[in-house]
Design a protein around this motif. Structure first.
Motif, PDB file in Angstrom:
ATOM      1  N   GLU A  48     -20.228  -9.623  -3.631  1.00 47.27           N
ATOM      2  CA  GLU A  48     -19.964  -9.398  -5.046  1.00 47.27           C
ATOM      3  C   GLU A  48     -20.292  -7.975  -5.463  1.00 47.27           C
ATOM      4  OE1 GLU A  48     -21.148 -11.346  -9.404  1.00 47.27           O
ATOM      5  OE2 GLU A  48     -21.789 -12.286  -7.519  1.00 47.27           O
ATOM      6  N   SER A  49     -21.365  -7.428  -4.938  1.00 48.74           N
ATOM      7  CA  SER A  49     -21.770  -6.074  -5.329  1.00 48.74           C
ATOM      8  C   SER A  49     -20.869  -5.001  -4.723  1.00 48.74           C
ATOM      9  CB  SER A  49     -23.225  -5.819  -4.924  1.00 48.74           C
ATOM     10  OG  SER A  49     -23.373  -5.878  -3.507  1.00 48.74           O
ATOM     11  N   GLU A  50     -20.291  -5.249  -3.547  1.00 49.74           N
ATOM     12  CA  GLU A  50     -19.482  -4.251  -2.853  1.00 49.74           C
ATOM     13  C   GLU A  50     -17.975  -4.439  -3.065  1.00 49.74           C
ATOM     14  OE1 GLU A  50     -20.709  -1.626  -1.381  1.00 49.74           O
ATOM     15  OE2 GLU A  50     -22.741  -2.314  -1.801  1.00 49.74           O
ATOM     16  N   GLN A  51     -17.563  -5.479  -3.747  1.00 50.91           N
ATOM     17  CA  GLN A  51     -16.140  -5.731  -3.930  1.00 50.91           C
ATOM     18  C   GLN A  51     -15.526  -4.768  -4.947  1.00 50.91           C
ATOM     19  OE1 GLN A  51     -15.969  -9.748  -5.395  1.00 50.91           O
ATOM     20  NE2 GLN A  51     -16.431  -9.172  -7.492  1.00 50.91           N
ATOM     21  N   ILE A  52     -14.248  -4.499  -4.759  1.00 51.17           N
ATOM     22  CA  ILE A  52     -13.467  -3.754  -5.751  1.00 51.17           C
ATOM     23  C   ILE A  52     -12.477  -4.760  -6.333  1.00 51.17           C
ATOM     24  CG2 ILE A  52     -11.884  -1.847  -6.166  1.00 51.17           C
ATOM     25  CD1 ILE A  52     -13.077  -0.438  -3.753  1.00 51.17           C
ATOM     26  N   LYS A  53     -12.691  -5.177  -7.551  1.00 50.32           N
ATOM     27  CA  LYS A  53     -11.866  -6.219  -8.156  1.00 50.32           C
ATOM     28  C   LYS A  53     -10.524  -5.639  -8.601  1.00 50.32           C
ATOM     29  CE  LYS A  53     -11.987  -9.960 -11.566  1.00 50.32           C
ATOM     30  NZ  LYS A  53     -11.674 -10.972 -10.519  1.00 50.32           N
ATOM     31  N   ILE A  54      -9.437  -6.335  -8.258  1.00 50.75           N
ATOM     32  CA  ILE A  54      -8.099  -5.914  -8.656  1.00 50.75           C
ATOM     33  C   ILE A  54      -7.809  -6.452 -10.053  1.00 50.75           C
ATOM     34  CG2 ILE A  54      -5.643  -6.036  -8.123  1.00 50.75           C
ATOM     35  CD1 ILE A  54      -6.370  -6.317  -5.188  1.00 50.75           C
ATOM     36  N   LYS A  55      -7.565  -5.546 -10.986  1.00 49.83           N
ATOM     37  CA  LYS A  55      -7.330  -5.934 -12.372  1.00 49.83           C
ATOM     38  C   LYS A  55      -5.906  -5.660 -12.842  1.00 49.83           C
ATOM     39  CE  LYS A  55     -12.164  -5.028 -13.613  1.00 49.83           C
ATOM     40  NZ  LYS A  55     -13.079  -4.252 -14.497  1.00 49.83           N
ATOM     41  N   ASN A  56      -5.199  -4.788 -12.118  1.00 45.65           N
ATOM     42  CA  ASN A  56      -3.845  -4.409 -12.530  1.00 45.65           C
ATOM     43  C   ASN A  56      -2.858  -4.624 -11.390  1.00 45.65           C
ATOM     44  OD1 ASN A  56      -4.760  -3.341 -15.120  1.00 45.65           O
ATOM     45  ND2 ASN A  56      -5.606  -1.637 -13.932  1.00 45.65           N
ATOM     46  N   GLN A  57      -1.607  -4.891 -11.750  1.00 42.57           N
ATOM     47  CA  GLN A  57      -0.559  -5.077 -10.748  1.00 42.57           C
ATOM     48  C   GLN A  57      -0.390  -3.828  -9.882  1.00 42.57           C
ATOM     49  OE1 GLN A  57      -0.190  -8.765 -11.780  1.00 42.57           O
ATOM     50  NE2 GLN A  57       1.452  -8.066 -10.489  1.00 42.57           N
ATOM     51  N   LEU A  58      -0.540  -2.655 -10.493  1.00 46.32           N
ATOM     52  CA  LEU A  58      -0.444  -1.390  -9.761  1.00 46.32           C
ATOM     53  C   LEU A  58      -1.608  -0.505 -10.183  1.00 46.32           C
ATOM     54  CD1 LEU A  58       0.993   0.679  -7.957  1.00 46.32           C
ATOM     55  CD2 LEU A  58       2.377   1.316  -9.945  1.00 46.32           C
ATOM     56  N   ASP A  59      -2.338  -0.009  -9.191  1.00 44.94           N
ATOM     57  CA  ASP A  59      -3.491   0.835  -9.505  1.00 44.94           C
ATOM     58  C   ASP A  59      -3.823   1.700  -8.292  1.00 44.94           C
ATOM     59  OD1 ASP A  59      -5.491   1.901 -11.030  1.00 44.94           O
ATOM     60  OD2 ASP A  59      -6.336  -0.039 -11.613  1.00 44.94           O
ATOM     61  N   PHE A 105      -5.933   5.525  -2.008  1.00 42.38           N
ATOM     62  CA  PHE A 105      -4.652   4.800  -1.833  1.00 42.38           C
ATOM     63  C   PHE A 105      -4.231   4.164  -3.153  1.00 42.38           C
ATOM     64  CE2 PHE A 105      -8.092   1.868  -1.020  1.00 42.38           C
ATOM     65  CZ  PHE A 105      -7.710   0.699  -1.662  1.00 42.38           C
ATOM     66  N   SER A 106      -2.968   3.739  -3.181  1.00 43.48           N
ATOM     67  CA  SER A 106      -2.423   2.947  -4.297  1.00 43.48           C
ATOM     68  C   SER A 106      -2.042   1.577  -3.758  1.00 43.48           C
ATOM     69  CB  SER A 106      -1.202   3.631  -4.912  1.00 43.48           C
ATOM     70  OG  SER A 106      -1.557   4.859  -5.518  1.00 43.48           O
ATOM     71  N   LEU A 107      -2.174   0.572  -4.610  1.00 49.10           N
ATOM     72  CA  LEU A 107      -1.841  -0.796  -4.209  1.00 49.10           C
ATOM     73  C   LEU A 107      -1.087  -1.484  -5.344  1.00 49.10           C
ATOM     74  CD1 LEU A 107      -2.070  -3.216  -2.276  1.00 49.10           C
ATOM     75  CD2 LEU A 107      -4.260  -3.765  -3.353  1.00 49.10           C
ATOM     76  N   GLN A 108       0.056  -2.074  -4.977  1.00 51.02           N
ATOM     77  CA  GLN A 108       0.855  -2.834  -5.945  1.00 51.02           C
ATOM     78  C   GLN A 108       0.923  -4.289  -5.518  1.00 51.02           C
ATOM     79  OE1 GLN A 108       4.647  -1.145  -7.020  1.00 51.02           O
ATOM     80  NE2 GLN A 108       5.462  -3.094  -7.757  1.00 51.02           N
ATOM     81  N   LEU A 109       0.674  -5.196  -6.459  1.00 52.48           N
ATOM     82  CA  LEU A 109       0.752  -6.638  -6.213  1.00 52.48           C
ATOM     83  C   LEU A 109       1.915  -7.214  -7.011  1.00 52.48           C
ATOM     84  CD1 LEU A 109      -2.268  -5.928  -5.469  1.00 52.48           C
ATOM     85  CD2 LEU A 109      -2.808  -8.280  -6.072  1.00 52.48           C
ATOM     86  N   ASP A 110       2.784  -7.957  -6.341  1.00 54.30           N
ATOM     87  CA  ASP A 110       3.916  -8.609  -6.987  1.00 54.30           C
ATOM     88  C   ASP A 110       3.802 -10.118  -6.819  1.00 54.30           C
ATOM     89  OD1 ASP A 110       5.133  -6.157  -7.709  1.00 54.30           O
ATOM     90  OD2 ASP A 110       5.933  -5.951  -5.683  1.00 54.30           O
ATOM     91  N   PHE A 157       0.850  -1.189   0.000  1.00 53.56           N
ATOM     92  CA  PHE A 157       0.000   0.000   0.000  1.00 53.56           C
ATOM     93  C   PHE A 157       0.891   1.246   0.000  1.00 53.56           C
ATOM     94  CE2 PHE A 157      -2.916  -3.143   1.724  1.00 53.56           C
ATOM     95  CZ  PHE A 157      -4.140  -2.783   1.166  1.00 53.56           C
ATOM     96  N   SER A 158       0.437   2.274  -0.700  1.00 49.03           N
ATOM     97  CA  SER A 158       1.173   3.540  -0.699  1.00 49.03           C
ATOM     98  C   SER A 158       0.196   4.698  -0.921  1.00 49.03           C
ATOM     99  CB  SER A 158       2.267   3.537  -1.781  1.00 49.03           C
ATOM    100  OG  SER A 158       1.698   3.393  -3.070  1.00 49.03           O
TER     101      SER A 158
END
Length: 238
Positions: A142-153, A104-109, A92-93
């Motif tokens: 399902e309705s309230e989720q924020i789906k992660i689609k990118n490594q950094l967003d 916020f920003s989130l990066q997944l590696d 998180f950043s």
């Protein structure tokens, strides 16, 4: 003495006086044989020495290009290199909270978003557990989720999830941003929203016998037609 006997006597004396072997020749042959054997021994030693020097030189050359293990390594080989395990990483950043929104920003590696399902939820800190998330009906998750689609967003959240649906963020409240994969929380970030400030930049000054007041109202401070201001005399509390 008869002549025949005389001849025999002469022959006998010659045989006695003349050696049957040439001593000088024997000695010479003995020395020559000894010398030959010494020469052969010297040549053999020289050959062995030359072979040893060549072998040493060859070993030096081989050690430059070819690794030759020593006995301690042959009988006590080094253990195999440890297996490197690559684990997912979530960073998180730039996390900023107001009284009604969290950015916020989130990066997944080391994750594969094409085969794995990652989602973001906001919950109150006391509810940041797998049990709570799984207790919420699947339709609401399902309705309230924020789906992660990118490594950094980058993301912004204005509601937190509850069993009855999404509820607007409240001021001065402790929340937790959670990353969920396959109904399990894999990462979380705690943050507290700021207090609600309805009026700011208040300025009071006197001019021409009047008390003048300027202020800035919060964007959410709407739906009002009149603002009541009370002025109190601090000398007599009137």
């Amino acid at each position: 003495m008869p002549k025949s006997e005389q001849n025999e006597s002469v022959y006998f004396n010659e045989v006695l006086n003349k050696p049957t072997l040439d001593e000088n020749n024997v000695n010479s042959q003995t020395l020559t044989g000894t010398k030959i054997r010494q020469d052969k021994s010297n040549k053999l030693n020289l050959k062995l020495l030359s072979s040893f020097v060549f072998l040493c030189a060859a070993v030096v050359v081989l050690q430059v290009g070819i690794y030759i293990p020593i006995f301690s390594e042959v009988f006590s080989p080094s253990p195999p290199a440890p297996t490197i395990v690559i684990t997912p990483n979530y960073v998180f950043s730039s996390v900023v909270a107001t009284d009604s929104k969290i950015n916020f920003s989130l990066q997944l590696d080391n994750v594969d978003l094409t085969t794995e399902n990652y989602n973001i939820y906001l919950v109150k800190q006391s509810n940041a557990t797998d049990t709570y998330i799984n207790s919420i009906p699947a339709s609401i998750r399902e309705s309230e989720q924020i789906k992660i689609k990118n490594q950094l967003d980058t993301y912004n959240i204005t509601k937190h999830i509850t069993p009855i649906g999404g509820v607007a963020i409240s001021p001065s409240t402790d929340y937790s941003i959670i990353v969920v994969n396959e109904k399990k929380i894999v990462q979380s970030y705690n943050i507290t929203t700021t207090p609600k400030i309805y009026l700011s930049n208040v300025n009071v000054y006197f001019a021409d016998g009047n008390i003048n007041i300027t202020l800035k109202a919060d964007d959410s401070f709407t739906g009002f037609g009149t603002l009541l201001i009370q002025v109190e005399n601090l000398t007599d509390s009137t």
